[in-house]
Design an enzyme around this catalytic site. Structure first.
Site, PDB file in Angstrom:
ATOM      1  CG  ASP A  66     -54.331 -12.358 -19.648  1.00 59.80           C
ATOM      2  OD1 ASP A  66     -54.856 -11.347 -19.164  1.00 59.80           O
ATOM      3  OD2 ASP A  66     -53.226 -12.805 -19.285  1.00 59.80           O
ATOM      4  CE  LYS A  68     -52.133  -8.988 -17.730  1.00 63.58           C
ATOM      5  NZ  LYS A  68     -51.876 -10.207 -18.493  1.00 63.58           N
ATOM      6  CG  ASP A  71     -58.830   2.895 -24.972  1.00 65.85           C
ATOM      7  OD1 ASP A  71     -59.114   4.107 -24.870  1.00 65.85           O
ATOM      8  OD2 ASP A  71     -58.234   2.413 -25.942  1.00 65.85           O
ATOM      9  CB  THR A 125     -46.119  -9.902 -11.226  1.00 69.33           C
ATOM     10  OG1 THR A 125     -46.367 -10.360 -12.549  1.00 69.33           O
ATOM     11  CG2 THR A 125     -47.197 -10.405 -10.310  1.00 69.33           C
TER      12      THR A 125
HETATM   13  O1  C5P Z   1     -45.369 -20.135 -17.902  1.00 71.50           O
HETATM   14  P1  C5P Z   1     -46.026 -19.572 -16.668  1.00 71.50           P
HETATM   15  O2  C5P Z   1     -46.697 -20.625 -15.819  1.00 71.50           O
HETATM   16  O3  C5P Z   1     -45.126 -18.684 -15.863  1.00 71.50           O
HETATM   17  O4  C5P Z   1     -47.216 -18.668 -17.262  1.00 71.50           O
HETATM   18  C1  C5P Z   1     -47.999 -17.835 -16.464  1.00 71.50           C
HETATM   19  C2  C5P Z   1     -48.997 -17.107 -17.298  1.00 71.50           C
HETATM   20  O5  C5P Z   1     -49.697 -16.174 -16.482  1.00 71.50           O
HETATM   21  C3  C5P Z   1     -48.395 -16.290 -18.443  1.00 71.50           C
HETATM   22  O6  C5P Z   1     -49.351 -16.292 -19.523  1.00 71.50           O
HETATM   23  C4  C5P Z   1     -48.256 -14.898 -17.866  1.00 71.50           C
HETATM   24  O7  C5P Z   1     -48.341 -13.906 -18.848  1.00 71.50           O
HETATM   25  C5  C5P Z   1     -49.489 -14.849 -16.961  1.00 71.50           C
HETATM   26  N1  C5P Z   1     -49.393 -13.893 -15.865  1.00 71.50           N
HETATM   27  C6  C5P Z   1     -48.402 -13.921 -14.896  1.00 71.50           C
HETATM   28  N2  C5P Z   1     -48.388 -12.997 -13.889  1.00 71.50           N
HETATM   29  C7  C5P Z   1     -49.329 -12.072 -13.831  1.00 71.50           C
HETATM   30  C8  C5P Z   1     -50.344 -12.037 -14.779  1.00 71.50           C
HETATM   31  C9  C5P Z   1     -50.349 -12.978 -15.787  1.00 71.50           C
HETATM   32  O8  C5P Z   1     -47.545 -14.777 -14.937  1.00 71.50           O
HETATM   33  N3  C5P Z   1     -49.332 -11.223 -12.844  1.00 71.50           N
END
Ligand code: C5P
Length: 236
Positions: A66, A68, A71, A125
């Site tokens: 991940d 992201k 560029d 988000t």
């Molecule tokens: O601990 P948790 O279940 O909240 O982790 C969710 C994972 O998904 C984290 O690595 C977070 O960075 C990622 N993520 C997110 N929302 C997004 C994109 C990625 O929670 N929109």
């Protein structure tokens, strides 16, 4: 990459957002055969680098990297060529990099790593309408998500990261063959933490998520393998 509709199965990805490399390796070993996929994000990749990715791959896990990427088209294409020798199966890039960036990314992926699924990130988000307005973007978050998702698909992208609440709209708009990967998932009774609009694994799968990403409810549990097993049984 087959969608959940094709395999009849929404799959679990464990987010390895862990400080220490040794702890992450131990966790991955603990979850054993219960877990097929892990997500490695910027936190660990910037500290431990490609060798860490290879180490996790050698434990038999499929890896969602991940990063992201965002560029100019040439740099993103070169970055994709650079990660092509890693044992990864998914990689993220920002759709707001625009059409040309995504087209170059898809071309590089097809040339260097045909089995890699590129996933577009639309609106973070952490961003709301005020945040967009500050950047001179007047449209609503929802419209921007739909616009960027359509642009991604037009540019040849076949997958997106989104909230489970956006899944049914995006499947309707883009068709069921788009692969949707959704964080923001919490097993019933688990602490939401900083996630605001959560869904249970079963509901996310029902909505049409192809993959769910879950971190803290698994790696903070006393028995991570048991939580993984519970989530998997909810999904099936
Ligand atoms: O601990 P948790 O279940 O909240 O982790 C969710 C994972 O998904 C984290 O690595 C977070 O960075 C990622 N993520 C997110 N929302 C997004 C994109 C990625 O929670 N929109």
């Amino acid at each position: 990459m087959p969608t959940a509709r094709e395999t009849g199965n929404c799959q679990l990805i464990l987010a390895l957002d862990i400080e220490e490399r040794a702890d992450a390796i131990e966790l991955v070993k603990k979850t054993g055969g219960e877990l097929e996929w892990v997500k490695i994000g910027l936190q660990m990749f910037t500290r431990y680098g490609p060798d860490y990715v290879r180490e996790i791959g050698a434990l038999g896990k499929k890896i969602f990297l991940d990063l992201k990427l965002h560029d100019i088209p040439n740099t993103v294409a070169k970055a994709i060529a650079s990660v092509s020798d890693l044992p990864i199966h998914m990689l993220t890039l920002h759709t707001c990099g625009g059409r040309e960036m995504m087209e170059w990314a898809v071309k590089a992926q097809q040339e260097h790593k045909p089995d890699l699924q590129l996933l577009g990130v639309t609106v973070l988000t952490s961003m709301d309408a005020n945040g967009l307005a500050e950047m001179g973007i007047a449209e609503s978050v929802e419209n921007r998500i739909s616009r960027l998702a359509r642009l991604a698909q037009d540019s040849g992208m076949t997958g997106l990261v989104c909230s489970p609440h956006e899944v049914s709209l995006l499947k309707q708009t883009l068709g069921s063959s788009i692969t949707l990967v959704t964080p923001g998932v919490r097993p019933a009774g688990a602490d939401a933490g900083d996630q605001k609009r959560i869904m249970t694994p079963a509901k996310a799968a029902e909505a049409g998520s192809d993959f769910i990403v879950v971190g803290r409810p698994i790696y903070q549990a006393d028995d991570p393998a048991a939580v993984v097993a519970r989530i998997r049984s909810e999904l099936s």
